[in-house]
Motif scaffolding. Sequence first.
Motif, PDB file in Angstrom:
ATOM      1  N   THR A 179       0.816  -1.213   0.000  1.00 14.13           N
ATOM      2  CA  THR A 179       0.000   0.000   0.000  1.00 14.13           C
ATOM      3  C   THR A 179       0.849   1.262   0.000  1.00 14.13           C
ATOM      4  N   ARG A 180       2.151   1.104   0.182  1.00 13.65           N
ATOM      5  CA  ARG A 180       3.093   2.208   0.018  1.00 13.65           C
ATOM      6  C   ARG A 180       4.425   1.607  -0.404  1.00 13.65           C
ATOM      7  N   ASN A 181       5.458   2.429  -0.549  1.00 16.01           N
ATOM      8  CA  ASN A 181       6.709   1.953  -1.137  1.00 16.01           C
ATOM      9  C   ASN A 181       7.680   1.325  -0.140  1.00 16.01           C
ATOM     10  N   VAL A 184       6.124  -2.000   4.653  1.00 13.41           N
ATOM     11  CA  VAL A 184       4.750  -2.386   4.361  1.00 13.41           C
ATOM     12  C   VAL A 184       4.638  -3.900   4.282  1.00 13.41           C
ATOM     13  N   ARG A 261      -6.074  -5.023   2.834  1.00 15.42           N
ATOM     14  CA  ARG A 261      -4.935  -4.570   2.031  1.00 15.42           C
ATOM     15  C   ARG A 261      -5.213  -4.631   0.536  1.00 15.42           C
TER      16      ARG A 261
END
Length: 294
Positions: A179-181, A184, A261
């Motif tokens: 969900t982000r770089n 996570v 997610r």
Amino acid sequence: MDFLQPTSWSEALAMRAERPDALAIAGGTDVMVELNFDRRRPGALLDLGRVVELREWSVDGGRVRLGAGVPYARVIDELGTQLPGLAMASRTVGSPQIRMRGTVGGNLGSASPAGDAHPPLLAADAVVEVGSAARGTRLIPAAEFFTGVKRNALEVDELIAAVLVPVATGPQQFSKVGTRNAMVIAVSAFACALHPDRQAVGTGIGSAAPTPRRALEAEEFLAGELADAGLWDSRAELPDSLARAFGERVAAAAAPIDDVRGSAAYRRHSLSVMARRAVTWAWDDYRHDLGKAA
């Protein structure tokens, strides 16, 4: 809650046999979270951080014996050549602090479907070495180690000693979507390994089934197509149609669910894309690495 802290492997196994209710802890990056949120309350913690034997690695007979207590940071720094797929996955784990503490052995012990180390271990045909004070050493193929969501094949008196990973004979790749770089949990993850010495392909799927798993039909399909077309020997360009067909078969091997997610449909789609890209990158590396024997 009792706190047990052995300083040798034999002492750790003896304590494990005496206290089957004890929860083994290595870096603590998973266990401490569960304790803080009161998700687990074991009768004892078995801290393996001072067991020197678990913090060592060696190469023997074409395999790396990676001690269960070797942290991700050392995999990245010391084993990038021998175990490139695992090193790639290790770079995606948490923050630098987590990579200094977290271990591959701990990841296996937690047996999370989303564990980052699992796909490259599956793709490389790794074997998990476990020990018991009463029954000695047992070897479990990584593909048989995961038995359910956060469940593994360990008996109540066993601990993970090491993971035995063949030294790479060809390129390896790892990808994950989150969900982000950074820092996570994977929505989905994929690893592939080319084994030109035996003209085989390895795969590993993460966070898209109740357990980490291989895409066996995709492996056999791609290896067969490469052999039939003479591509292992010619190292010609990988046809895009073949990469796409491989990706579709990888996605078909998954059994994802909808959760907070991501959706099952998204997980399948992302696996297809990641598999296509990963095998294309790996094949490009193989084509241009003419010094590596096939």
